[in-house]
Design a protein around this motif. Sequence first.
Motif, short mmCIF file in Angstrom:
data_model
loop_
_atom_site.label_atom_id
_atom_site.label_comp_id
_atom_site.label_asym_id
_atom_site.label_seq_id
_atom_site.Cartn_x
_atom_site.Cartn_y
_atom_site.Cartn_z
N ASP A 36 3.10 9.26 -7.95
CA ASP A 36 2.80 9.32 -6.52
C ASP A 36 1.41 9.90 -6.28
O ASP A 36 0.66 9.43 -5.41
CB ASP A 36 3.84 10.19 -5.80
N ASP A 38 -1.22 7.29 -7.27
CA ASP A 38 -1.27 6.21 -6.28
C ASP A 38 -2.04 6.64 -5.05
O ASP A 38 -2.76 5.84 -4.44
CB ASP A 38 0.15 5.80 -5.90
N ALA A 39 -1.92 7.91 -4.69
CA ALA A 39 -2.57 8.41 -3.48
C ALA A 39 -4.03 8.78 -3.70
O ALA A 39 -4.83 8.68 -2.76
CB ALA A 39 -1.80 9.63 -2.95
N ASP A 64 -8.29 5.20 -7.58
CA ASP A 64 -8.54 3.84 -7.12
C ASP A 64 -8.04 2.83 -8.16
O ASP A 64 -7.56 3.21 -9.23
CB ASP A 64 -10.03 3.62 -6.80
N GLU A 65 -8.18 1.58 -7.83
CA GLU A 65 -7.64 0.52 -8.68
C GLU A 65 -8.26 0.53 -10.07
O GLU A 65 -7.58 0.34 -11.07
CB GLU A 65 -7.88 -0.83 -8.00
N ALA A 83 -3.86 0.40 -6.24
CA ALA A 83 -3.64 1.76 -5.77
C ALA A 83 -3.23 1.74 -4.31
O ALA A 83 -3.32 0.72 -3.62
CB ALA A 83 -4.92 2.59 -5.94
N GLY A 84 -2.73 2.88 -3.83
CA GLY A 84 -2.35 2.99 -2.43
C GLY A 84 -1.13 2.16 -2.05
O GLY A 84 -0.92 1.85 -0.87
N GLN A 85 -0.31 1.83 -3.03
CA GLN A 85 0.84 0.97 -2.76
C GLN A 85 1.96 1.67 -2.01
O GLN A 85 2.70 1.05 -1.25
CB GLN A 85 1.36 0.40 -4.07
N ASP A 86 2.12 2.98 -2.23
CA ASP A 86 3.19 3.70 -1.54
C ASP A 86 2.97 3.67 -0.03
O ASP A 86 3.88 3.37 0.74
CB ASP A 86 3.26 5.15 -2.03
N ALA A 87 1.75 3.98 0.39
CA ALA A 87 1.45 3.97 1.82
C ALA A 87 1.48 2.55 2.37
O ALA A 87 2.02 2.31 3.46
CB ALA A 87 0.07 4.60 2.06
N ALA A 88 0.93 1.60 1.62
CA ALA A 88 0.87 0.22 2.10
C ALA A 88 2.26 -0.39 2.30
O ALA A 88 2.47 -1.20 3.21
CB ALA A 88 0.06 -0.63 1.13
N SER A 144 7.40 8.96 -1.03
CA SER A 144 6.39 9.51 -1.92
C SER A 144 6.38 11.03 -1.81
O SER A 144 6.49 11.59 -0.71
CB SER A 144 5.01 8.96 -1.56
#
Length: 289
Positions: A209, A212-213, A216-217, A224-229, A234
């Motif tokens: 988590d 991811d936050a 970057d990719e 990256a940023g998949q949890d929020a997207a 999380s």
Amino acid sequence: MDLSGRIESAISRAIAEGQAGAAPPKLASALDYALSPGGARIRPRICLSVALACGDGQPELADAAAVAIELIHSASLVHDDMPCFDNADLRRGKPALHKAYGEPLALLTGDSLIVAGFEVLARAAHHDPQRAIELIRILGVRTGMPYGICAGQGWESEDKIDLSAYHRAKTGALFIAATSMGAVAAGQEAGPWEELGDRIGEAFQVADDLKDALLDEAEMGKPAGQDAANSRPSAVAELGVAGAVQRFKDILSGAIASIPSCPGEAQLAQMVRVMSERLIPEPARQAAE
């Protein structure tokens, strides 16, 4: 002992066996693509570390257990990346398998890896049939329903998610398999080792988590940023970065305290500590200071 060499050698043998005979060339190539180069091989490393801590009396069974877990894990990544789930373009810094080979071969590769995981255990069963049967049972429980990675993926389709069950199945299941199968391969009971795997899995989820936050990719080798997207649960969303890091530390302490008494207890505790602490991304460390 060089665990990396032991793991890679065992996985290479499994790949060769899976590609033997008149295997369809593209599917055989996709199988190799899914497994190599691998990631950190955390789950097989944990499995073998537990087996060693318990005496490693049947190394062939321990190797088979470690490989089987990695095959199932790799299958889950192939399937997770497909458009019907995460629709991810990257995995481990290269195109996701469905991008490189197409969706039909990605589906078949994932399926083939799952079957191969159980085949590897069956092939090693002659070393100790009773232990092998238990290894197959554990892997089945932690792969399917209701406690395995299939259940974990299934929770994402529910309107209301049981967060504890979701994390324990999606992330924790194969860590529980790793600790309990390592113990069984060495002649120990699985039950006392489940808590260690559960806690390592929970720590891994929190670290994931944070990555991811905060990364970057390019740093992650995957989106990256998949949890929020995707509005996923999380630890960072719930606790903030500093809170998530503290939660990670608390889980790690509990994991080490849960290690059952065994000849290699001290070495195993050190391995868990070092391996787990490497999971925390540097930006999280800095934010928690």
